[in-house]
Design a protein around this motif. Structure first.
Motif, PDB file in Angstrom:
ATOM      1  N   GLU A 141      22.277  64.503  42.563  1.00  0.00           N
ATOM      2  CA  GLU A 141      20.755  64.634  42.983  1.00  0.00           C
ATOM      3  C   GLU A 141      20.305  63.686  44.028  1.00  0.00           C
ATOM      4  N   PRO A 142      20.463  62.378  44.130  1.00  0.00           N
ATOM      5  CA  PRO A 142      20.099  61.813  45.317  1.00  0.00           C
ATOM      6  C   PRO A 142      20.926  62.149  46.571  1.00  0.00           C
ATOM      7  N   ARG A 143      22.096  62.802  46.279  1.00  0.00           N
ATOM      8  CA  ARG A 143      22.872  63.025  47.694  1.00  0.00           C
ATOM      9  C   ARG A 143      22.325  64.375  48.122  1.00  0.00           C
ATOM     10  N   GLU A 144      21.926  65.087  47.089  1.00  0.00           N
ATOM     11  CA  GLU A 144      21.435  66.427  47.617  1.00  0.00           C
ATOM     12  C   GLU A 144      20.105  66.279  48.413  1.00  0.00           C
ATOM     13  N   ARG A 145      19.240  65.404  47.870  1.00  0.00           N
ATOM     14  CA  ARG A 145      17.849  64.917  48.325  1.00  0.00           C
ATOM     15  C   ARG A 145      17.985  64.407  49.572  1.00  0.00           C
ATOM     16  N   LEU A 146      19.112  63.595  49.774  1.00  0.00           N
ATOM     17  CA  LEU A 146      19.365  62.857  51.091  1.00  0.00           C
ATOM     18  C   LEU A 146      19.668  64.033  52.021  1.00  0.00           C
ATOM     19  N   ARG A 147      20.604  64.917  51.703  1.00  0.00           N
ATOM     20  CA  ARG A 147      20.962  66.245  52.673  1.00  0.00           C
ATOM     21  C   ARG A 147      19.903  66.831  53.302  1.00  0.00           C
ATOM     22  N   LEU A 148      18.934  67.138  52.239  1.00  0.00           N
ATOM     23  CA  LEU A 148      17.844  68.124  52.590  1.00  0.00           C
ATOM     24  C   LEU A 148      16.899  67.427  53.803  1.00  0.00           C
ATOM     25  N   ARG A 149      16.748  65.936  53.424  1.00  0.00           N
ATOM     26  CA  ARG A 149      15.782  65.375  54.275  1.00  0.00           C
ATOM     27  C   ARG A 149      16.583  65.068  55.801  1.00  0.00           C
ATOM     28  N   VAL A 150      18.017  65.036  55.719  1.00  0.00           N
ATOM     29  CA  VAL A 150      18.453  64.908  57.023  1.00  0.00           C
ATOM     30  C   VAL A 150      18.424  66.081  57.729  1.00  0.00           C
ATOM     31  N   MET A 151      18.676  67.241  56.951  1.00  0.00           N
ATOM     32  CA  MET A 151      18.675  68.665  57.730  1.00  0.00           C
ATOM     33  C   MET A 151      17.178  68.846  58.240  1.00  0.00           C
ATOM     34  N   ARG A 152      16.086  68.548  57.579  1.00  0.00           N
ATOM     35  CA  ARG A 152      14.881  68.528  58.267  1.00  0.00           C
ATOM     36  C   ARG A 152      14.511  67.827  59.463  1.00  0.00           C
ATOM     37  N   LEU A 153      15.148  66.849  59.558  1.00  0.00           N
ATOM     38  CA  LEU A 153      15.259  65.787  60.600  1.00  0.00           C
ATOM     39  C   LEU A 153      16.012  66.231  61.915  1.00  0.00           C
ATOM     40  N   LEU A 154      17.109  66.801  61.400  1.00  0.00           N
ATOM     41  CA  LEU A 154      18.003  67.651  62.303  1.00  0.00           C
ATOM     42  C   LEU A 154      17.191  68.624  63.092  1.00  0.00           C
ATOM     43  N   ARG A 155      16.389  69.338  62.254  1.00  0.00           N
ATOM     44  CA  ARG A 155      15.727  70.624  62.764  1.00  0.00           C
ATOM     45  C   ARG A 155      14.622  70.162  63.748  1.00  0.00           C
ATOM     46  N   CYS A 156      13.961  69.174  63.300  1.00  0.00           N
ATOM     47  CA  CYS A 156      12.937  68.406  64.147  1.00  0.00           C
ATOM     48  C   CYS A 156      13.235  68.137  65.365  1.00  0.00           C
TER      49      CYS A 156
ATOM     50  N   ALA B 164      11.356  55.878  56.636  1.00  0.00           N
ATOM     51  CA  ALA B 164      11.168  56.312  58.194  1.00  0.00           C
ATOM     52  C   ALA B 164      11.317  57.941  58.249  1.00  0.00           C
ATOM     53  N   ALA B 165      12.099  58.484  57.697  1.00  0.00           N
ATOM     54  CA  ALA B 165      12.269  59.912  57.686  1.00  0.00           C
ATOM     55  C   ALA B 165      10.960  60.770  57.324  1.00  0.00           C
ATOM     56  N   ASP B 166      10.206  60.219  56.366  1.00  0.00           N
ATOM     57  CA  ASP B 166       8.941  60.929  55.795  1.00  0.00           C
ATOM     58  C   ASP B 166       7.659  60.611  57.097  1.00  0.00           C
ATOM     59  N   GLU B 167       7.947  59.519  57.592  1.00  0.00           N
ATOM     60  CA  GLU B 167       6.961  59.144  58.566  1.00  0.00           C
ATOM     61  C   GLU B 167       7.222  60.047  59.864  1.00  0.00           C
ATOM     62  N   ALA B 168       8.505  60.043  60.115  1.00  0.00           N
ATOM     63  CA  ALA B 168       8.738  60.915  61.357  1.00  0.00           C
ATOM     64  C   ALA B 168       8.520  62.589  61.244  1.00  0.00           C
ATOM     65  N   LEU B 169       8.790  63.086  59.873  1.00  0.00           N
ATOM     66  CA  LEU B 169       8.401  64.202  59.824  1.00  0.00           C
ATOM     67  C   LEU B 169       7.096  64.488  59.709  1.00  0.00           C
ATOM     68  N   GLY B 170       6.200  63.444  59.314  1.00  0.00           N
ATOM     69  CA  GLY B 170       4.830  63.645  59.332  1.00  0.00           C
ATOM     70  C   GLY B 170       4.086  63.750  60.649  1.00  0.00           C
ATOM     71  N   THR B 171       4.922  63.317  61.608  1.00  0.00           N
ATOM     72  CA  THR B 171       4.269  63.415  63.168  1.00  0.00           C
ATOM     73  C   THR B 171       4.757  64.767  63.721  1.00  0.00           C
ATOM     74  N   GLY B 172       6.126  65.157  63.427  1.00  0.00           N
ATOM     75  CA  GLY B 172       6.775  66.282  63.942  1.00  0.00           C
ATOM     76  C   GLY B 172       7.399  65.960  65.303  1.00  0.00           C
ATOM     77  N   SER B 173       7.230  64.610  65.688  1.00  0.00           N
ATOM     78  CA  SER B 173       7.915  64.216  66.970  1.00  0.00           C
ATOM     79  C   SER B 173       9.398  64.312  66.902  1.00  0.00           C
ATOM     80  N   PRO B 174      10.032  64.958  67.897  1.00  0.00           N
ATOM     81  CA  PRO B 174      11.380  65.027  68.034  1.00  0.00           C
ATOM     82  C   PRO B 174      12.172  63.653  68.318  1.00  0.00           C
ATOM     83  N   GLU B 175      11.597  62.813  69.048  1.00  0.00           N
ATOM     84  CA  GLU B 175      11.964  61.488  69.481  1.00  0.00           C
ATOM     85  C   GLU B 175      11.906  60.562  68.068  1.00  0.00           C
ATOM     86  N   ARG B 176      11.002  60.700  67.284  1.00  0.00           N
ATOM     87  CA  ARG B 176      10.874  59.724  66.198  1.00  0.00           C
ATOM     88  C   ARG B 176      12.048  60.469  65.028  1.00  0.00           C
ATOM     89  N   CYS B 177      12.037  61.642  65.066  1.00  0.00           N
ATOM     90  CA  CYS B 177      13.030  62.172  63.969  1.00  0.00           C
ATOM     91  C   CYS B 177      14.304  61.852  64.419  1.00  0.00           C
TER      92      CYS B 177
END
Length: 1011
Positions: free
Chosen positions: A144-159, A109-122
Motif C-alpha cells: 500500500e505505501p509503495r503504491e501510494r508513492l508510485r501514484l504520487r511520483v506519476m503525478r509529479l512526472l506529469r506535472c 514536498a510533493a504535495d506542496e509542488a502539486l498544489g502550485t502546479g509548477s513544473p519546476e517545483r514538481c
C-alpha cells in the motif's frame, strides 16, 4: 537527539550523525519493525497493526513474544534503550527524539509542488524521490505505501512533463505517448516519431486491448508526410569486453589442476547479467581437448530437481550416469568424486543460488576434496538477493583456504560499452546510464535495432520479441515459462521445427545439440512477465501435455508446470513421488516445497497418503530448521493416521523429534511414549527400537546447558532396550543411536563407562546415510564429555561434529554443538568467547526453538555476573516466548536464571509465589539438577528452602554446606565460577580470599558485590 531514517533507495538510520547501515541488521524482523514505524504518522502504531503487518499468520499471543524480541534487537542495533518503546498497546520509534524520514519529507514536498502546479517545483520534488525499500520487494505490508508513492511520483512526472519517465512507470499511459509523439512531430523527427507510434500501438493493444486515439492517428499521418532521411547503421560487434583478468585466472586454475594435480574451486559471482555464463563459455572454448568438461545448471523451479546439474552432466557422460545410479547420497557423492578424479576435469555448476539441498551437499562434499585431484570446480552464482538465512550463505562460508579462488565480475565501463557497440561516446554514456554497465543489458540495448536508446532493458527485449513472426512469437512465449533451458525435443513439440529454426536465427533463443535456451534468464523473465495470465496458464498447459508424453519426464518438472496451470490431477499423481525422491537425496527444502503443493489438495488424497506426506514433510522441515511448521505438519500426520497404527507411530516418532526443539523435551517425551504404546502390541521391532530411542532422547541431557547432568533412569532403560533390539536385528544405525543415548544416561549417573558407549556410537553412525545420525552422536559425546569434566575432549567432539555436519545440513545439531562449546567456554572462565559465541547463535539465521531460550538464559547469566544491564532484557525475551512456556524443563531452567539475576541485583528478597511454583514444578517433574541449582541460588539470596535429598553432582555438597568438598567437586568438573562462589562464601577467610581473586579474574563485578 537527532535521528534520520532513509527508506527511499535503501535503508539507513543515522543517530546523531552516526550511520547504521542495512548490513548491521542481522535480524530481519527487527529491521522491518523500524521500517514500519518510520512509515507511520509520527513514528507510532497500535500494537495490533504491527502484529498484523509483520506476523499476519500468527495469533496475537504467539506474535507478541516475537514483537518484544524484534524490539529488543532493534534497540540493540540502534544503541538506545528508548529507540523502540512499547507502552500500553502503542509502539513508537524514538518518541523523545527529533526524527526525520526521507519518505515523509518527499510526501510533504510533493504535495506542496502539486498544489502550485509548477513544473519546476514538481521537478525539484522528484529529486527527493526513490524506490521505497527496494530490498524488501516481497513484503506484503509495503504494497500500500509503495503504491501510494508510485501514484504520487506519476503525478509529479506529469506535472513536470517528464513523459519518458512516466511511461517507464506506466507503459499504457496514453497521454504520455501522445505528448512524446507530438514532440517528434514538432521536431520533424519522422523515424523516432513512427517508432513511438508503433510502441504506443503495441502497448495499448497488449495492456488494454485498445487502439491509439484520434489525436495520435492525426499526428502519425503528419509524420508520414515527412520525407525520411537516410539512416547510417553503426556496425555491431559482439565480444567479451574487460574480462581478460578473470579469464586468465580461470585458465591458470585449470593449468595448475592439469600440470600439478592441484584441484581448485573457483567461485564466479556477479549480478544477474554480469556475464558469468559468457565468461565460463569463453574459458571452456579455450580449454585443452585433453580435459574432460562436465557442465550443468541449477533450475529456477518450484522445487529444483535433486542433483539437477549433475543429472545434466550425466546425460552426456556414461561414467557420471553410472555414479548417479546409486540409491543413497552417501554412495552417489563418492562415486562422483571418483569419476572426476580419473583424469583432468573441469566441472561447471551454474546458478547455484537456485540449487537444491542435495546439489549444495554435493558441492560441499566435492569442494572439500578437490584439492587432491586434477580437477577444477567452477561455481557461478548471484550475490544479490541471497540473505543471511539462504542455504548458499552457509556453503559459501565453509569454502575457504588456498584451494578456493573468487572471481567477481564488475560492471562494464563506458569505454567498454562504446567498443562493444561501435557507438558514439555520448550514446555510450547514455547506454551506460540506463544499463549501469550490466553486460547483458548492454547487449540487449545494442540489439534493439531502433533509433535512439530504449528507455528500459525490458523495452529492448520486448522490441526484439515483437518483431518476430506470429508463429515464432507463440513458440517463444511457450518457452518463456520453462526456466533455465528446454530440451530440443520439448521445443520441437511446442511448434514446427521450422519455427524453432526461425527463433534461433532471431538470437532471442540460442540452441545446442540437445537443448535450447534464452540468451539470458533475464530475457526469459522479461518475456514471461509480458504474457497475460491466460497466456501463461496455456503455455504451462502445453508444456505439461508434452512432458506427460515422455516416460522419462522428471516428476519435479511436471509438478512445477502443473502447479502453474491448475492441473491438480498431475500434481496429485506425480507430486508425492517428486517429494519423496527429493527427501531421499537430501534435498529437504525441495521436498517440503513439493509436498506443500500436493497437500493443498488434501481432499483428493487418501487418508493413508495424506498421513505419510504430512509426516515426510514434517521431517524435511525439521532437518532444515523450520520447527514450528514441522510441528504443525507432524501433528497433522498423527491426526490423519488415526486408523493406521503403523503410520500413526511413524508420525509420532517425527513429532517427538520435532517437538523436542519446537516446544522442549516434555512434549517430545509425550509423543515418544505414545509411539511406544502404539508399537508394542504390533511386534514391529525395528520401529519399536526407533520409538525407544526417541524416548531416551527426550529424557536425555540434550536440553541441559549446565555442567551438571540430569540423571534419568527412563532414558537409560529405554536406550538399553532399544540397543538389545537393534543388535538382535543387526541394524547398526539403530545401534548407533541407542548407544549414543545409553552413553549419555550412564555418564549422567556417574558411570564413566558411558564414554565408551558414545565412542562406539560414533563409529557405528557411519552406517546411516543420514548426516543427522552422526551429528547427533557427536552432540551427545560433546555434551557427555562436558558434563563429566573432560572439557578438552568436549571441544574436540564439537570440532569433529561440526566438520561432519559440513558435508550436509542439519541445523539443529550444529546449533546444539555450538551451544555446548559456548557452555564449555563459560565454565572455563573464557566469558568473552562464550558471550560472543552465544550472541552469534542468537543473532544468526534460523529457527532454533527451545534452544534459543536456553542459549538466552545462559547469556543472560554471564552478562548479569558482570553487572551488564542487558541481562534482564535478554531473560525477559526468553520468558516471553510462549512457544516453550509450557515445558517444565525449559521453564525451570529460566527460573534458575531469574533466581541468579535476582540474587545478583538484590531484587530476590523473599519466596514469592512465582519462585514457589518454579520449585514445585522442578520437584514434581523430577528435574533434580535444576531443582538443586534453584535451591542453591535461593539460599545465596538468603531464602532457605528444603534441599532435594538426591541432588546430583557438586550440588549435593554445595547445598549441604560442605564447602571444601563442594569446591573440590566444582574444580574437578571444571566450572571456575561455581568453584569461586563456593570459596567466596566459605567460612574460612583464606578460602574467601581465593574465591574473590578468581571472581575478579573472571570479571564477575556483580557477583563480587553479592558475596
Amino acid at each position: 537527539m537527532q535521528v534520520s531514517v532513509q527508506l527511499l533507495g535503501g535503508f539507513t538510520v543515522v543517530v546523531d550523525g552516526a550511520p547504521i547501515t542495512a548490513n548491521r541488521w542481522t535480524r530481519r524482523q527487527s529491521a522491518a519493525l523500524v521500517k514500519l514505524l518510520a512509515l507511520a504518522p509520527d513514528g507510532r502504531l497500535h500494537r495490533d497493526r504491527v502484529v498484523d503487518a509483520l506476523w499476519p499468520e500468527l495469533t496475537l499471543d504467539v506474535a507478541l513474544p516475537r514483537l518484544h524480541k524484534a524490539a529488543h534487537y532493534a534497540r540493540s542495533v540502534l544503541g538506545d534503550r528508548d529507540a523502540v518503546v512499547l507502552k500500553g498497546e502503542a509502539i513508537a520509534l524514538f518518541p523523545a527524539a527529533d526524527v526525520e524520514v526521507d519518505a515523509t519529507a518527499f510526501d510533504v514536498a510533493a504535495d506542496e509542488a502539486l498544489g502550485t502546479g509548477s513544473p519546476e517545483r514538481c521537478g525539484a520534488a522528484l529529486k527527493l524521490s526513490g524506490e521505497l525499500l527496494p530490498d524488501d520487494l516481497s513484503e506484503p505490508w509495503l504494497e500500500e505505501p509503495r503504491e501510494r508513492l508510485r501514484l504520487r511520483v506519476m503525478r509529479l512526472l506529469r506535472c513536470a512533463g517528464r513523459w519518458e519517465d512516466l511511461l517507464a512507470m506506466d507503459p499504457a499511459n496514453e497521454e504520455a505517448h501522445v505528448e512524446l509523439l507530438r514532440a517528434a512531430v514538432v521536431a520533424g523527427d519522422r523515424t523516432n516519431g513512427l517508432r513511438r507510434y508503433a510502441r504506443m500501438e503495441r502497448v495499448l493493444a497488449t495492456e488494454l486491448g485498445l487502439a491509439p486515439g484520434p489525436e495520435a492517428v492525426v499526428l502519425r499521418e503528419r509524420l508520414l508526410a515527412v520525407e525520411p532521411p537516410p539512416v547510417a547503421v553503426a556496425p555491431r560487434r559482439t565480444r567479451l569486453e574487460e574480462r581478460d583478468a578473470e579469464l586468465a585466472q580461470l585458465t591458470a586454475a585449470a593449468g595448475a589442476a592439469v600440470d600439478e594435480g592441484r584441484g581448485v574451486v573457483v567461485l564466479v559471482s556477479g549480478e544477474a547479467g554480469a556475464g558469468k555464463s559468457a565468461l565460463v563459455r569463453a574459458f571452456l572454448d579455450g580449454s585443452s581437448p585433453a580435459i574432460r568438461v562436465a557442465v550443468g545448471g541449477c533450475d529456477d523451479l518450484l522445487a529444483p530437481r535433486s542433483l539437477g546439474p549433475f543429472r545434466d552432466m550425466a546425460d552426456l557422460d556414461a561414467d557420471l550416469a553410472a555414479a548417479l545410479s546409486g540409491d543413497r547420497a552417501d554412495s552417489v557423492l563418492p562415486a562422483l568424486l571418483r569419476v572426476f578424479a580419473e583424469r583432468p576435469t573441469v566441472v561447471v555448476v551454474e546458478d547455484i543460488h537456485w540449487a537444491d539441498d542435495a546439489t549444495l551437499d554435493a558441492i560441499r562434499f566435492l569442494a572439500r576434496r578437490f584439492q587432491g585431484i586434477p580437477a577444477v570446480l567452477v561455481l557461478t552464482f548471484r550475490e544479490t538477493g541471497i540473505d543471511a538465512g539462504h542455504p548458499l550463505r552457509q556453503l559459501l562460508g565453509s569454502l575457504a583456504g588456498p584451494s578456493v579462488q573468487r572471481v567477481v565480475l564488475p560492471p562494464l565501463s563506458v569505454d567498454a560499452v562504446r567498443r562493444l557497440g561501435g557507438v558514439s561516446p555520448l550514446e555510450a554514456l547514455e547506454i551506460h546510464r540506463i544499463t549501469q554497465g550490466n553486460p547483458f543489458f548492454v547487449t540487449e540495448v545494442l540489439a534493439s535495432d531502433g533509433t535512439g536508446v530504449p528507455h528500459t532493458v525490458r523495452d529492448a527485449v520486448l522490441a526484439r520479441f515483437g518483431r518476430l513472426p506470429a508463429p515464432a512469437r507463440a513458440l517463444v512465449a511457450r518457452l518463456s515459462v520453462v526456466p533455465t533451458r528446454a530440451e530440443r525435443w520439448l521445443a520441437e513439440s511446442l511448434a514446427d521445427p521450422d519455427v524453432l529454426l526461425d527463433v534461433e536465427r532471431s538470437g532471442i533463443v540460442s540452441g545446442a545439440d540437445a537443448t535450447v535456451a534464452f540468451h539470458h534468464e533475464l530475457a526469459r523473465r522479461a518475456i514471461e512477465s509480458a504474457l497475460t495470465a491466460g497466456e501463461r496458464i496455456q503455455a504451462n498447459r502445453d508444456v505439461v501435455d508434452v512432458l506427460l508424453g515422455r516416460p522419462d519426464a522428471e516428476p519435479a518438472r511436471l509438478v512445477h508446470h502443473a502447479e502453474r496451470c491448475g492441473r491438480t490431477d498431475v500434481i496429485v499423481e506425480y507430486g508425492p513421488g517428486a517429494g519423496l525422491e527429493a527427501a531421499r537425496l537430501g534435498a529437504h527444502r525441495q521436498a517440503f516445497g513439493v509436498l506443500d503443493v500436493v497437500l493443498r489438495h488434501r481432499q483428493l488424497l487418501a487418508a493413508r497418503t495424506a498421513a505419510e506426506l504430512f509426516t515426510r514433510r514434517a521431517y524435511s522441515l525439521y532437518v532444515v530448521n523450520r520447527f514450528d511448521a514441522a510441528l504443525e505438519s507432524a501433528e497433522s500426520g498423527v491426526e490423519a493416521a488415526a486408523d493406521d497404527p503403523v503410520l500413526r507411530a511413524e508420525a509420532l516418532l517425527v513429532l517427538a523429534r520435532v517437538a523436542m526443539f519446537a516446544r522442549g523435551p516434555m512434549r517430545g517425551r509425550e509423543a515418544a511414549e505414545q509411539a511406544v504404546d502404539v508399537l508394542e502390541p504390533l511386534g514391529d521391532d525395528a520401529r519399536l527400537a526407533a520409538a525407544l530411542i526417541e524416548v531416551a532422547r527426550a529424557n536425555s541431557n540434550l536440553a541441559t546447558v549446565g555442567i551438571v547432568a540430569e540423571p534419568s533412569a527412563r532414558a537409560e532403560s529405554a536406550a538399553t532396550q532399544a540397543l538389545a533390539i537393534a543388535q538382535n536385528l543387526g541394524r547398526p544405525e539403530l545401534e548407533a543411536q541407542a548407544s549414543c543415548y545409553l552413553g549419555d544416561a550412564r555418564l549422567a549417573r556417574g558411570d564413566l563407562g558411558g564414554a565408551a558407549d558414545l565412542t562406539r556410537a560414533i563409529a557405528l553412525a557411519g552406517s546411516d546415510s543420514r548426516i543427522e545420525t552422526l551429528v547427533r552422536c557427536y552432540v551427545n559425546a560433546a555434551g557427555g564429555a562436558y558434563r563429566s569434566g573432560r572439557l578438552d575432549e568436549a571441544e574436540r567432539y564439537v570440532a569433529d561434529g561440526l566438520r561432519a555436519a559440513a558435508d550436509g545440513e542439519f541445523f539443529a545439531g550444529q546449533y546444539r554443538l555450538r551451544l555446548t562449546l559456548a557452555a564449555v567456554h563459560g565454565s572455563r572462565g573464557n566469558w568473552d568467547r562464550a558471550i560472543d559465541d552465544l550472541r552469534a547463535l542468537l543473532d544468526g539465521p534460523g529457527e532454533p526453538g527451545a534452544m534459543a531460550a536456553l542459549a538466552r538464559s545462559l547469556l543472560a547469566r554471564l552478562l548479569a555476573r558482570r553487572g551488564d544491564q542487558e541481562a534482564g532484557e535478554l531473560l525477559a525475551v526468553a520468558l516471553a516466548d510462549r512457544a516453550v512456556a509450557d515445558d517444565s524443563y525449559v521453564a525451570s531452567r529460566l527460573a534458575v536464571a531469574r533466581a541468579e539475576l535476582g540474587w545478583l541485583d538484590g531484587s530476590l528478597g523473599s519466596l514469592t509465589d512465582e519462585v514457589r511454583q518454579s520449585l514445585e514444578l522442578a520437584e514434581q517433574a523430577g528435574h533434580r539438577s535444576v531443582h538443586a541449582e534453584l535451591c542453591a541460588y535461593l539460599g545465596r539470596a538468603g531464602i532457605q528452602t528444603p534441599a532435594p535429598i538426591d541432588a546430583p553432582g557438586p550440588w549435593a555438597a554445595t547445598l549441604a554446606g560442605r564447602w571444601e568438598e563442594a569446591a573440590t567437586a566444582w574444580s574437578g568438573l571444571g566450572d571456575r565460577y561455581e568453584h569461586a562462589v563456593v570459596l567466596a562464601t566459605a567460612p574460612d577467610r583464606y578460602a574467601r580470599e581465593r574465591g574473590l581473586v578468581v571472581l575478579r579474574e573472571l570479571g564477575a563485578a556483580a557477583t563480587l558485590l553479592a558475596v
